[in-house]
Design an enzyme around this catalytic site. Structure first.
Site, mmCIF file in Angstrom:
data_model
loop_
_atom_site.group_PDB
_atom_site.id
_atom_site.type_symbol
_atom_site.label_atom_id
_atom_site.label_comp_id
_atom_site.label_asym_id
_atom_site.label_seq_id
_atom_site.Cartn_x
_atom_site.Cartn_y
_atom_site.Cartn_z
ATOM 1 C CB ILE A 52 -0.879 0.034 1.279
ATOM 2 C CG1 ILE A 52 -1.845 -1.147 1.302
ATOM 3 C CG2 ILE A 52 -1.634 1.366 1.401
ATOM 4 C CD1 ILE A 52 -2.897 -1.160 0.200
ATOM 5 C CG HIS A 53 2.841 3.099 -3.084
ATOM 6 N ND1 HIS A 53 2.555 1.941 -3.763
ATOM 7 C CD2 HIS A 53 3.021 4.048 -4.026
ATOM 8 C CE1 HIS A 53 2.578 2.188 -5.063
ATOM 9 N NE2 HIS A 53 2.848 3.461 -5.259
ATOM 10 N NE ARG A 54 -1.352 3.612 -7.061
ATOM 11 C CZ ARG A 54 -0.408 4.042 -7.886
ATOM 12 N NH1 ARG A 54 -0.346 5.298 -8.253
ATOM 13 N NH2 ARG A 54 0.483 3.214 -8.367
ATOM 14 C CG ASP A 90 -1.990 1.191 -2.970
ATOM 15 O OD1 ASP A 90 -0.827 0.755 -3.114
ATOM 16 O OD2 ASP A 90 -2.280 2.042 -2.101
#
Ligand code: UD1
Ligand code: UDP
Length: 368
Positions: A205-207, A282
């Protein structure tokens, strides 16, 4: 002839590697590697140069983190200085980050030929910084290397001349084929983390749309922590996400429940991907890699640019708005497969790109 590669963020080092190798094989271009410094931690940057066997950047502009305008503006100014110094025939940019846009803008303003690798991708969501970067980069480019027929279609619909567009396949597929054997030979993380092949979920997850929205962040990590009651969830943590989990006071709980790691090198990441039973992400690149390794994927976003993965049953898009829907989506996907199709070319995208560029600058090349 001289080719300048402009990269700056993790996925771009991976995308540039097969092209860089093809440039070396062709012997027609001298390649100058420019790293904007958008990503700078060792595990977000130098590890990739070491593992992928690409040369240390000739220039590291050291731009670092900042707001979008400041970061892109500083890159633009610094890349321009390099281009004036190097006077290249072509500048190659990758994907959709601020480094991509800055490289393309700096080159086109100096009237240097711009080649965009991974052109034509669209989410049709202009709130994403990446969508703005892609659209602007595509329209500043002279050669647009599209990975899929849909990407070609998107460009045509925006009025890009067909003569500038070439469908080549996906350089990330080239990379997976090239490095798979090396990945299998790397020191395995399984023993270290105590995982068994096929019995864990891999998540990334990084968006910004997820990390910077507290409701979405809580829904995603709440769901992953509940899933982790039944099956191990391994999550290599992007620094943006770590910062925000700390800030929201969620880090300790998440660290206790999930198997968190530092950002991983490409080879370790590949091993974790191909031995997982499901990937929840993501990331744009990780969605495709799930399919390359034939692992089912849940994409935690409102939409995806890689729609063929959904059409062929390898990916499902789940808006990360509630714990329940995320959990249901993950448990419903484990053990599923999609159609037996080749969606991203034949692993020769990079050599097609280099052949095309050589042909642009030495027309006699194709007559040999
Ligand atoms: C960027 C790209 C995104 C891509 C992602 C790949 C843009 C607008 N976004 O997002 O499209 O999917 O890279 O990973 O270009 N940080 C560190 N160390 C680093 C790098 C970043 O600590 O080496 C932290 C900083 O606090 C920084 C934050 O991460 O502010 C975000 O970094 P940034 O490069 O701005 O965006 P990404 O989220 O990485
Ligand atoms: N990746 C990696 N280590 C990690 C997480 C991702 O090597 O800890 C690789 C991943 O295998 C893929 C690329 O980085 O090749 C994807 O980058 P990221 O998810 O950061 O960006 P995006 O593709 O969403 O732009």
């Amino acid at each position: 002839m001289k080719l300048v590669t402009v990269v700056g963020a993790r996925p771009q080092f991976i995308k540039a590697a097969p092209v860089s190798h093809a440039v070396q094989d062709s012997t027609q271009f001298e390649e100058v590697f420019v790293h904007t410094g958008q990503h700078y931690d060792d595990n977000m940057s130098s590890v990739f140069f070491d593992e992928l066997g690409i040369s240390t950047p000739d220039y590291n502009l050291g731009i670092g983190s900042a707001t979008h305008g400041a970061q892109t503006g500083r890159m633009l100014e610094s890349v321009e200085v390099v281009l004036k110094e190097e006077n290249p025939d072509v500048v190659v940019v990758y994907g959709d980050t601020n480094s991509t846009l800055a490289g393309a803008l700096a080159a086109t303003k100096l009237q240097v030929f711009v080649a965009h690798v991974e052109a034509g991708l669209r989410s049709f969501n202009r709130r994403m910084p990446e969508e703005v970067n892609r659209v602007l980069t595509d329209h500043a480019s002279d050669a647009l290397f599209a990975p899929t027929p849909e990407a070609v279609q998107n460009l045509r619909q925006e009025g890009v001349a067909s003569s500038k567009i070439l469908e080549v396949g996906d350089v990330m597929y080239d990379a997976v084929l090239h490095y798979a054997e090396k990945a299998e030979k790397t020191k395995s993380l399984f023993g270290e983390i105590g995982l068994e092949r096929g019995s864990y979920i891999l998540a990334t997850i990084h968006r910004a749309e997820n990390t910077d929205n507290p409701d979405r962040l809580a829904a995603i990590f709440g769901a992953l922590m509940e899933v982790a009651d039944d099956i191990d969830v391994v999550l290599p943590l992007h620094p943006r996400t770590e910062n925000v989990l700390q800030k929201e006071g969620l880090f300790e709980d998440v660290d206790r429940q999930l198997c968190l790691t530092e950002p991983l090198g490409y080879l370790s990441m590949m091993l974790l991907e191909r031995n997982s039973c499901l990937i929840a992400t993501d990331s744009g690149g990780v969605q495709k890699e799930a399919y390359f390794h034939r692992v089912p994927c849940v994409t935690l976003r409102d939409e995806t640019e890689w729609t063929e993965l959904v059409d062929h049953g390898w990916n499902v898009v789940t808006s990360p708005t509630s714990n329940e829907s995320i959990r249901a989506s993950i448990s419903g996907r484990i053990g599923t497969t999609g159609d037996d199709v080749d969606l991203y070319g034949d692993g020769k995208a990079a050599s097609r790109i280099v052949d095309y560029l050589v042909g642009q600058f030495t027309p006699e090349y194709h007559l040999k």
